[in-house]
Design a protein around this motif. Sequence first.
Motif, PDB file in Angstrom:
ATOM      1  N   ASP A   1       4.850 -13.533 -26.986  1.00  0.00           N
ATOM      2  CA  ASP A   1       3.623 -13.862 -26.261  1.00  0.00           C
ATOM      3  C   ASP A   1       2.581 -12.756 -26.446  1.00  0.00           C
ATOM      4  OD1 ASP A   1       1.659 -14.561 -24.401  1.00  0.00           O
ATOM      5  OD2 ASP A   1       3.107 -15.251 -22.918  1.00  0.00           O
ATOM      6  N   ALA A   2       1.795 -12.880 -27.505  1.00  0.00           N
ATOM      7  CA  ALA A   2       0.783 -11.861 -27.823  1.00  0.00           C
ATOM      8  C   ALA A   2      -0.272 -11.744 -26.725  1.00  0.00           C
ATOM      9  CB  ALA A   2       0.122 -12.183 -29.161  1.00  0.00           C
ATOM     10  N   GLU A   3      -0.584 -12.845 -26.080  1.00  0.00           N
ATOM     11  CA  GLU A   3      -1.580 -12.824 -24.999  1.00  0.00           C
ATOM     12  C   GLU A   3      -1.078 -11.994 -23.815  1.00  0.00           C
ATOM     13  OE1 GLU A   3      -3.344 -16.049 -21.886  1.00  0.00           O
ATOM     14  OE2 GLU A   3      -3.330 -16.645 -24.001  1.00  0.00           O
ATOM     15  N   LEU A   4       0.163 -12.190 -23.445  1.00  0.00           N
ATOM     16  CA  LEU A   4       0.765 -11.399 -22.375  1.00  0.00           C
ATOM     17  C   LEU A   4       0.826  -9.931 -22.763  1.00  0.00           C
ATOM     18  CD1 LEU A   4       2.243 -11.093 -19.654  1.00  0.00           C
ATOM     19  CD2 LEU A   4       4.361 -11.615 -20.877  1.00  0.00           C
TER      20      LEU A   4
ATOM     21  N   ALA B   1       0.827  -1.199   0.000  1.00  0.00           N
ATOM     22  CA  ALA B   1       0.000   0.000   0.000  1.00  0.00           C
ATOM     23  C   ALA B   1       0.864   1.252   0.000  1.00  0.00           C
ATOM     24  CB  ALA B   1      -0.924  -0.014   1.213  1.00  0.00           C
ATOM     25  N   GLY B   2       2.104   1.132   0.475  1.00  0.00           N
ATOM     26  CA  GLY B   2       2.975   2.292   0.541  1.00  0.00           C
ATOM     27  C   GLY B   2       3.614   2.653  -0.793  1.00  0.00           C
ATOM     28  N   ALA B   3       3.506   1.780  -1.764  1.00  0.00           N
ATOM     29  CA  ALA B   3       4.112   2.056  -3.065  1.00  0.00           C
ATOM     30  C   ALA B   3       3.252   3.035  -3.841  1.00  0.00           C
ATOM     31  CB  ALA B   3       4.243   0.757  -3.854  1.00  0.00           C
ATOM     32  N   ASP B   4       3.908   3.933  -4.566  1.00  0.00           N
ATOM     33  CA  ASP B   4       3.118   4.844  -5.385  1.00  0.00           C
ATOM     34  C   ASP B   4       2.585   4.078  -6.596  1.00  0.00           C
ATOM     35  OD1 ASP B   4       4.973   4.884  -7.528  1.00  0.00           O
ATOM     36  OD2 ASP B   4       5.917   6.713  -6.833  1.00  0.00           O
ATOM     37  N   ALA B   5       1.705   4.691  -7.331  1.00  0.00           N
ATOM     38  CA  ALA B   5       1.029   4.018  -8.441  1.00  0.00           C
ATOM     39  C   ALA B   5       2.001   3.539  -9.510  1.00  0.00           C
ATOM     40  CB  ALA B   5      -0.016   4.950  -9.044  1.00  0.00           C
ATOM     41  N   THR B   6       3.026   4.316  -9.798  1.00  0.00           N
ATOM     42  CA  THR B   6       3.992   3.942 -10.826  1.00  0.00           C
ATOM     43  C   THR B   6       4.758   2.691 -10.412  1.00  0.00           C
ATOM     44  OG1 THR B   6       4.227   6.232 -11.550  1.00  0.00           O
ATOM     45  CG2 THR B   6       6.012   4.726 -12.123  1.00  0.00           C
ATOM     46  N   VAL B   7       5.258   2.675  -9.190  1.00  0.00           N
ATOM     47  CA  VAL B   7       6.024   1.529  -8.695  1.00  0.00           C
ATOM     48  C   VAL B   7       5.131   0.296  -8.606  1.00  0.00           C
ATOM     49  CG1 VAL B   7       7.279   0.617  -6.706  1.00  0.00           C
ATOM     50  CG2 VAL B   7       7.715   2.951  -7.496  1.00  0.00           C
ATOM     51  N   SER B   8       3.921   0.480  -8.136  1.00  0.00           N
ATOM     52  CA  SER B   8       2.993  -0.635  -8.010  1.00  0.00           C
ATOM     53  C   SER B   8       2.683  -1.255  -9.373  1.00  0.00           C
ATOM     54  CB  SER B   8       1.705  -0.154  -7.341  1.00  0.00           C
ATOM     55  OG  SER B   8       0.789  -1.210  -7.207  1.00  0.00           O
ATOM     56  N   LEU B   9       2.417  -0.406 -10.360  1.00  0.00           N
ATOM     57  CA  LEU B   9       2.139  -0.911 -11.707  1.00  0.00           C
ATOM     58  C   LEU B   9       3.377  -1.588 -12.280  1.00  0.00           C
ATOM     59  CD1 LEU B   9       0.344  -1.293 -14.157  1.00  0.00           C
ATOM     60  CD2 LEU B   9       0.909   1.053 -14.843  1.00  0.00           C
ATOM     61  N   GLY B  10       4.540  -1.003 -12.090  1.00  0.00           N
ATOM     62  CA  GLY B  10       5.778  -1.609 -12.576  1.00  0.00           C
ATOM     63  C   GLY B  10       6.020  -2.971 -11.966  1.00  0.00           C
ATOM     64  N   THR B  11       5.720  -3.104 -10.687  1.00  0.00           N
ATOM     65  CA  THR B  11       5.874  -4.382 -10.006  1.00  0.00           C
ATOM     66  C   THR B  11       4.947  -5.428 -10.616  1.00  0.00           C
ATOM     67  OG1 THR B  11       6.496  -3.272  -7.953  1.00  0.00           O
ATOM     68  CG2 THR B  11       5.722  -5.549  -7.764  1.00  0.00           C
ATOM     69  N   ARG B  12       3.690  -5.066 -10.815  1.00  0.00           N
ATOM     70  CA  ARG B  12       2.723  -6.013 -11.398  1.00  0.00           C
ATOM     71  C   ARG B  12       3.128  -6.416 -12.814  1.00  0.00           C
ATOM     72  NH1 ARG B  12      -1.171  -2.189  -9.813  1.00  0.00           N
ATOM     73  NH2 ARG B  12      -2.019  -2.194 -11.907  1.00  0.00           N
ATOM     74  N   ILE B  13       3.566  -5.454 -13.604  1.00  0.00           N
ATOM     75  CA  ILE B  13       3.989  -5.749 -14.977  1.00  0.00           C
ATOM     76  C   ILE B  13       5.175  -6.709 -14.973  1.00  0.00           C
ATOM     77  CG2 ILE B  13       5.127  -4.754 -17.005  1.00  0.00           C
ATOM     78  CD1 ILE B  13       3.373  -2.231 -16.512  1.00  0.00           C
ATOM     79  N   LEU B  14       6.186  -6.383 -14.202  1.00  0.00           N
ATOM     80  CA  LEU B  14       7.399  -7.201 -14.200  1.00  0.00           C
ATOM     81  C   LEU B  14       7.121  -8.603 -13.672  1.00  0.00           C
ATOM     82  CD1 LEU B  14      10.327  -7.226 -14.940  1.00  0.00           C
ATOM     83  CD2 LEU B  14      10.868  -6.297 -12.703  1.00  0.00           C
ATOM     84  N   GLN B  15       6.300  -8.723 -12.659  1.00  0.00           N
ATOM     85  CA  GLN B  15       5.993 -10.049 -12.125  1.00  0.00           C
ATOM     86  C   GLN B  15       5.226 -10.892 -13.132  1.00  0.00           C
ATOM     87  OE1 GLN B  15       4.144  -9.335  -8.318  1.00  0.00           O
ATOM     88  NE2 GLN B  15       6.116  -9.025  -7.323  1.00  0.00           N
ATOM     89  N   ARG B  16       4.349 -10.280 -13.902  1.00  0.00           N
ATOM     90  CA  ARG B  16       3.621 -11.041 -14.927  1.00  0.00           C
ATOM     91  C   ARG B  16       4.576 -11.544 -16.005  1.00  0.00           C
ATOM     92  NH1 ARG B  16      -1.603  -7.493 -14.371  1.00  0.00           N
ATOM     93  NH2 ARG B  16      -2.785  -8.947 -13.101  1.00  0.00           N
ATOM     94  N   ILE B  17       5.536 -10.724 -16.362  1.00  0.00           N
ATOM     95  CA  ILE B  17       6.533 -11.147 -17.351  1.00  0.00           C
ATOM     96  C   ILE B  17       7.409 -12.253 -16.763  1.00  0.00           C
ATOM     97  CG2 ILE B  17       8.596 -10.412 -18.619  1.00  0.00           C
ATOM     98  CD1 ILE B  17       7.224  -7.607 -18.815  1.00  0.00           C
ATOM     99  N   TRP B  18       7.859 -12.060 -15.535  1.00  0.00           N
ATOM    100  CA  TRP B  18       8.786 -12.985 -14.885  1.00  0.00           C
ATOM    101  C   TRP B  18       8.147 -14.356 -14.631  1.00  0.00           C
ATOM    102  CZ3 TRP B  18       9.074 -14.740  -9.590  1.00  0.00           C
ATOM    103  CH2 TRP B  18      10.282 -15.343  -9.263  1.00  0.00           C
ATOM    104  N   ARG B  19       6.866 -14.387 -14.420  1.00  0.00           N
ATOM    105  CA  ARG B  19       6.194 -15.661 -14.132  1.00  0.00           C
ATOM    106  C   ARG B  19       6.124 -16.583 -15.336  1.00  0.00           C
ATOM    107  NH1 ARG B  19       1.908 -12.558 -10.722  1.00  0.00           N
ATOM    108  NH2 ARG B  19       2.935 -12.589  -8.711  1.00  0.00           N
ATOM    109  N   ARG B  20       6.367 -16.068 -16.508  1.00  0.00           N
ATOM    110  CA  ARG B  20       6.413 -16.914 -17.704  1.00  0.00           C
ATOM    111  C   ARG B  20       7.715 -17.710 -17.652  1.00  0.00           C
ATOM    112  NH1 ARG B  20       1.374 -15.545 -18.337  1.00  0.00           N
ATOM    113  NH2 ARG B  20       0.794 -14.241 -20.090  1.00  0.00           N
TER     114      ARG B  20
END
Length: 135
Positions: free
Chosen positions: A90-93, A33-52
Amino acid sequence: MVDAIVLANQVVPYVTAAVQSYGTAVLTRASGAGADATVSLGTRILQRIWRREESRAAVEGAVDDAVANPEDEDFQAALRAQIKRVLRADAELAAELEGLLPPAGVSITASGDGAVAAQRNEGVISTGDNATIRR
């Protein structure tokens, strides 16, 4: 169809902000919750890529390099290249990540105690203590 080059250029600023904030922990940590919107979005994006599974090692290596060399634009470019490679494969990603990005040309910022920013609001926004709201 999503253009991987354009999308990679759009997501990398978010990913870079997350990497600079969390280091290599960005790959496994929950967005706080302490992360700003940019960092939070970056984290979600990178984790989705990394999980592949097929892209994990290359992306993890690029993140490690970017963390170890935060001021070196070459390592940021290498991270962008890895992200681009994953998105091309990965077009779906790519479509999923494109859906996470804010609409083009929209920038909403709120800062400070009681600050409110909204692109659209159809309800009540109250920032006062002990406010009574009646409809």
